[in-house]
Design a protein around this motif. Structure first.
Motif, short mmCIF file in Angstrom:
data_model
loop_
_atom_site.label_atom_id
_atom_site.label_comp_id
_atom_site.label_asym_id
_atom_site.label_seq_id
_atom_site.Cartn_x
_atom_site.Cartn_y
_atom_site.Cartn_z
N TYR A 187 -1.57 15.79 20.16
CA TYR A 187 -1.93 14.62 19.35
C TYR A 187 -1.61 14.82 17.87
CZ TYR A 187 -4.59 13.87 23.62
OH TYR A 187 -4.94 13.73 24.94
N ALA A 188 -1.14 16.01 17.50
CA ALA A 188 -0.90 16.31 16.08
C ALA A 188 0.10 15.37 15.43
CB ALA A 188 -0.48 17.77 15.93
N PRO A 189 1.26 15.08 16.06
CA PRO A 189 2.22 14.17 15.40
C PRO A 189 1.63 12.80 15.09
CG PRO A 189 3.28 15.36 17.19
CD PRO A 189 1.82 15.63 17.31
N ALA A 190 0.85 12.26 16.05
CA ALA A 190 0.24 10.95 15.82
C ALA A 190 -0.81 11.02 14.72
CB ALA A 190 -0.39 10.43 17.12
N GLN A 191 -1.61 12.09 14.73
CA GLN A 191 -2.64 12.25 13.69
C GLN A 191 -1.99 12.42 12.31
OE1 GLN A 191 -5.98 12.03 13.89
NE2 GLN A 191 -5.77 11.41 16.03
N ASP A 192 -0.93 13.20 12.26
CA ASP A 192 -0.22 13.38 10.98
C ASP A 192 0.33 12.05 10.47
OD1 ASP A 192 -0.77 16.06 11.11
OD2 ASP A 192 1.21 16.63 11.88
N ALA A 193 0.85 11.24 11.38
CA ALA A 193 1.39 9.94 10.98
C ALA A 193 0.29 9.03 10.44
CB ALA A 193 2.10 9.27 12.16
N LEU A 194 -0.87 9.07 11.08
CA LEU A 194 -1.99 8.26 10.60
C LEU A 194 -2.44 8.71 9.21
CD1 LEU A 194 -4.20 7.91 13.82
CD2 LEU A 194 -2.91 6.10 12.67
N GLU A 195 -2.48 10.04 9.01
CA GLU A 195 -2.94 10.56 7.73
C GLU A 195 -2.00 10.19 6.58
OE1 GLU A 195 -3.50 14.73 8.21
OE2 GLU A 195 -5.19 14.51 9.61
N ARG A 196 -0.71 10.06 6.87
CA ARG A 196 0.21 9.68 5.80
C ARG A 196 0.45 8.17 5.74
NH1 ARG A 196 3.84 12.14 9.64
NH2 ARG A 196 5.36 10.60 10.44
N GLY A 197 -0.31 7.42 6.60
CA GLY A 197 -0.26 5.97 6.54
C GLY A 197 0.89 5.34 7.29
N ASP A 198 1.60 6.11 8.12
CA ASP A 198 2.73 5.58 8.87
C ASP A 198 2.22 5.12 10.24
OD1 ASP A 198 5.10 4.98 10.10
OD2 ASP A 198 6.15 6.79 9.44
N ILE A 199 1.69 3.90 10.28
CA ILE A 199 1.05 3.40 11.50
C ILE A 199 2.07 3.23 12.63
CG2 ILE A 199 -0.40 1.60 12.46
CD1 ILE A 199 -1.68 3.27 10.23
N ASP A 200 3.26 2.73 12.29
CA ASP A 200 4.29 2.52 13.32
C ASP A 200 4.65 3.84 14.02
OD1 ASP A 200 4.37 -0.16 12.80
OD2 ASP A 200 6.07 -0.04 11.43
N ALA A 201 4.76 4.91 13.23
CA ALA A 201 5.07 6.22 13.82
C ALA A 201 3.94 6.70 14.71
CB ALA A 201 5.35 7.23 12.72
N ALA A 202 2.69 6.45 14.28
CA ALA A 202 1.53 6.86 15.10
C ALA A 202 1.53 6.12 16.42
CB ALA A 202 0.24 6.60 14.33
N VAL A 203 1.79 4.80 16.38
CA VAL A 203 1.86 4.01 17.61
C VAL A 203 2.94 4.57 18.54
CG1 VAL A 203 2.49 1.76 18.56
CG2 VAL A 203 0.92 1.90 16.62
N ALA A 204 4.09 4.88 17.97
CA ALA A 204 5.19 5.41 18.78
C ALA A 204 4.82 6.74 19.43
CB ALA A 204 6.44 5.58 17.91
N GLU A 205 4.14 7.61 18.68
CA GLU A 205 3.75 8.92 19.23
C GLU A 205 2.74 8.76 20.37
OE1 GLU A 205 5.02 11.78 18.69
OE2 GLU A 205 6.30 11.28 17.00
N TYR A 206 1.75 7.87 20.18
CA TYR A 206 0.77 7.65 21.24
C TYR A 206 1.43 7.03 22.47
CZ TYR A 206 -3.27 8.78 18.31
OH TYR A 206 -4.20 9.43 17.54
N GLU A 207 2.39 6.15 22.26
CA GLU A 207 3.08 5.54 23.39
C GLU A 207 3.88 6.58 24.18
OE1 GLU A 207 5.26 2.40 21.51
OE2 GLU A 207 3.67 0.92 21.88
#
Length: 229
Positions: A187-207
């Motif tokens: 889950y680290a890539p998605a969490q990192d994306a959330l922390e830097r405010g990149d919501i689209d990247a977080a959604v992509a990682e979770y998907e």
């Protein structure tokens, strides 16, 4: 199918159940009329429960849920297959649950304490107590995956994030009270994306996580949160 939500108040406290009767071993993974072996591991997060280790299994439920599956090869041969199927699904959750397989013929005291009316029967324990209504009958693998996906989502919603350690207690045991579960590196890539405010990247990682494991309730909850953001 729907599943009862976790509800801690009013459950039966089993912590005083004595551990007195040694159990006999029988091979796990043998013929359909053979019962799982007692008191030893059948997987990283599966343990065959006898009265000697039942207290330790209850203690394991203080941090993360324990699933008890009651079966009897003599009374309901299909319940042995069901026990194995539950173990298969639980192993997919990497410690979110621990499954304890209980042969009621060899461990009648445990069955009596939980007032088991039939086999197969499944209980969910947390904090040493049943926290859902018992689930009777032999569900198939897909039905079991649906049940555990719902349970995992309920755990996430209620902020219950503890995990069991693999291959302890002959199967698994929960981490010590008060310990924060280590972040799963998946889950680290998605969490990192959330922390830097990149919501689209977080959604992509979770998907990506859900595509590789549709039963991953944590990824599903993370995806839902990211979409809300």
């Amino acid at each position: 199918m729907t599943q009862q939500p976790f509800s801690r108040p009013g459950a039966v406290d089993l912590s005083g159940l004595a551990s007195t009767t040694p159990a006999q071993d029988a091979p796990f993974g043998g013929p359909a009329d053979a019962a799982p072996a007692q008191g030893r591991s059948a997987g990283s997060y599966t343990v065959e429960v006898d009265e000697q280790i039942f207290q330790s299994v209850l203690e394991a439920s203080m941090t993360a849920p324990v699933v008890l599956v009651f079966y009897s090869a003599s009374r309901a041969p299909e319940s042995v297959t069901y026990a194995r199927d539950v173990s298969t699904v639980v192993e997919e959750y990497d410690g979110r649950f621990l499954v304890g397989l209980v042969d009621i013929d060899k461990n009648p005291q445990i069955a009596q304490a939980l007032q088991v009316p039939q086999v197969p029967l499944l209980y969910i324990l947390l904090d040493g107590r049943p926290v859902t209504q018992p689930i009777p009958g032999a569900l198939n693998l897909e039905e079991l995956r649906t049940v555990f996906q719902q349970l995992g989502q309920q755990l996430t919603t209620q902020g219950i994030g503890g995990r069991h350690k693999p291959n302890a207690l002959g199967g698994a045991v929960a981490s010590e009270d008060g310990d924060e579960p280590a972040m799963d590196p998946r889950y680290a890539p998605a969490q990192d994306a959330l922390e830097r405010g990149d919501i689209d990247a977080a959604v992509a990682e979770y998907e990506k996580l859900i595509a590789s494991n549709p039963a991953d309730s944590e990824a599903a909850a993370g995806l839902a949160m990211a979409k809300v953001l």
